[in-house]
Design an enzyme around this catalytic site. Structure first.
Site, short mmCIF file in Angstrom:
data_model
loop_
_atom_site.label_atom_id
_atom_site.label_comp_id
_atom_site.label_asym_id
_atom_site.label_seq_id
_atom_site.Cartn_x
_atom_site.Cartn_y
_atom_site.Cartn_z
CG LEU A 152 -2.02 0.88 1.48
CD1 LEU A 152 -2.74 0.49 2.75
CD2 LEU A 152 -1.68 2.32 1.49
CG HIS A 182 1.63 -7.74 -13.59
ND1 HIS A 182 2.79 -8.26 -14.06
CD2 HIS A 182 1.48 -8.23 -12.35
CE1 HIS A 182 3.31 -9.04 -13.13
NE2 HIS A 182 2.55 -9.03 -12.09
#
Lengths: 140, 384
Positions: free
Chosen positions: B106, B307
């Site tokens: 995060l 990705h």
């Protein structure tokens, strides 16, 4: 002391590849389980206080070892446990094992990388002159 | 992968950066065996599997608008919870709202003015202010999806014998798509995908709460809008023109991400003109990118692009090169505040273990399979 397992760095860069050894199947299974949990935590810090009984059936040793490692990975998430000691019996396609460990405590256990699954990529279980060896890649 | 904006600038966030990251670290559990704050029943978890993000929004963990900014509106229609084992349910039921470990993270990031490559596209994605702060989340379906995978690996091993299929590596275990086993897996995999979309949704809800607490303003006032959420590992039936005729194919994007171009009917009206936002993670030291999909990707790569930057170094080697504590300090001196559950785990993710993200992105941009919009630089990071 005889080597229990050995990790290989450059086989799967994003994953963890190792070979486990044992004079017989119970020792091979124990060492493969120890190698798996050594990826997730410092096993010296995981006390063998609580236990979980595992019974599995699979006619092939290779299938049984895969099921055993997967069951331990499942228990890690489902029961929040890390294991550092194992007693394993293997006879006639049946595994009876007890895994000893404790509930995951990030303060106490030096947590490392989570193991999400055992893969079948390059997986092998072989009989050798001195016993057994297994090659395993864990998805981390 | 998910990207959320704020209307805060780096100048506003910098004095409170530690507090922000520490609060996020507390509210979004990470690492081996982490449990989420949500206590839900098995029937509720089955709703998550079948309804995806809609379940979260209906239960107060999101905004109506979040749905249209998620791949497939955060719900894969053909998900069927009856195709998922009890074991997978037990493994996953407490994992909603958790980050996991490994390369999951995060990150609090800044869109520096100099790193905006296309102002119009950046604006359309909600990046409108110089030095704007955004938040990126990388995680998936946690142990739940892996249990689904493991369960079907075994089912497919038996199925392969029956269908007379052999594969060069047993991990490529498979079944014909239209067979019972193939269809069961397709429905179970969709449950895992819906859980992953919902997991990131619940995490975003916690992020909104954390920012709201630190800055004493509501998440709405902080304009914490979802830019986009896109899967990094999923298989879907899609239609492509192959050798002159339209064909339905199963596109499996693994280690790859969808990159639909402008005008694609799958996209909401917000992205009809510019194409689908593509979020590509680099490393926690070097940063990440926001791009958009292109028509060329639909023509040449089944609407897919890369990705992430990809590792160049094994985890063990990275740990030999750098210690976690040392890396944490070095990053702090570069202005990146990191909180990690595991210091060795942190070392494994060092920037030196990854390819140069700028080079990877330029390759995609030059190949025309995605168009780069903004480079995002990390200032705060939470790791498992």
């Amino acid at each position: 002391m005889k080597q229990k397992y050995k990790f290989f760095d450059d086989i799967a860069t994003a994953d963890a590849a190792f070979e486990a050894y044992g004079k017989d199947l119970p020792e091979l299974f124990t060492n493969a389980a120890l190698a798996t949990f050594s990826v997730m935590a410092d096993l010296k810090k995981v006390a063998p206080k609580a236990k979980k009984k595992i019974v599995l059936k699979n006619p092939k040793a290779e299938g049984l070892l895969f099921d055993f490692i997967q069951e331990l990975i499942y228990l890690k998430d489902a029961e929040y446990m890390l294991f550092s000691k194992f007693t394993v019996k293997v006879a006639d396609g049946k595994l009876t094992a007890t895994a000893f460990g404790e509930h995951i405590n990030p303060e106490k256990h030096q947590l490392l990388t989570d193991v999400k699954a055992m893969t079948l990529h390059m997986y092998s279980v072989q009989q050798t002159k001195s016993g057994w060896k297994a090659f395993i890649i864990l998805d981390t | 992968m998910r990207l959320v904006t704020t209307n805060l600038t780096f100048a506003e966030v910098q004095p409170k950066l530690r507090e922000v990251v520490d609060t996020l670290f507390k509210t979004v559990p990470a690492g081996v065996g982490s449990k989420g704050f949500l206590k839900i029943s098995v029937p509720q978890f089955k709703q998550v599997m079948e309804e995806g993000v809609k379940w979260a929004v209906d239960n107060g963990y999101g905004w109506e608008d979040d749905l249209k900014n998620t791949e497939g509106y955060g719900k894969i229609e053909w998900a069927d919870a009856s195709k998922v084992s009890d074991k997978a349910i037990t493994r996953g039921i407490n994992q909603l709202g958790t980050l996991g470990s490994g390369n999951h993270y995060l990150e609090v990031q800044v869109a520096h003015a100099a790193n905006i490559f296309d102002e119009k596209y950046a604006k359309a994605c909600g990046i409108t202010t110089p030095e704007q702060v955004v938040i990126m989340v990388h995680c998936g379906s946690r142990g739940f999806g892996h249990q689904v995978g493991t369960d079907y690996l075994k089912i497919f091993e038996d199925a392969m014998r029956r269908y007379g299929i052999s594969v060069p590596d047993r991990e490529l275990s498979c079944a014909p798509f239209s067979s019972r086993e193939g269809q069961d897996y397709y429905k179970a995999m969709a449950c895992a995908a819906n859980m992953a979309f919902t997991n990131r949704q619940v995490i975003m809800h916690r992020i909104r709460e954390a920012f709201s607490k630190v800055f004493q303003r509501s998440a709405e006032e902080l304009e914490m809008n979802l830019v986009y959420d896109v899967a990094h590992n999923i298989a879907k039936v899609e239609k492509y023109k192959i050798d002159g005729s339209w064909k339905e194919v199963v596109v499996h994007r693994k280690g790859s991400t969808r990159a639909f171009g402008p005008g694609n009917h799958e996209l909401s009206s917000r992205y009809q003109e510019i194409g689908q936002p593509v979020i590509i993670g680099g490393s926690m030291e070097t940063g990440s990118y926001l791009l958009v999909g292109t028509k060329k990707a639909e023509e040449e790569t089944f609407g897919s692009t890369a990705h992430g930057s990809g590792r160049t170094m094994s985890r063990a080697q990275a740990k030999r090169e750098v210690r976690g504590e040392q890396l944490q300090k070095a990053m702090e001196s570069k202005g990146i505040y990191v909180k990690a559950v595991s210091m060795p785990g942190l070392a494994e993710e060092a920037g030196l273990a990854y390819k140069d993200i700028d080079e990877v992105i330029d390759t995609l941009d030059r190949a025309g399979i995605s168009k780069k919009v903004v480079a995002l630089k990390p200032v705060g990071n939470v790791k498992g």
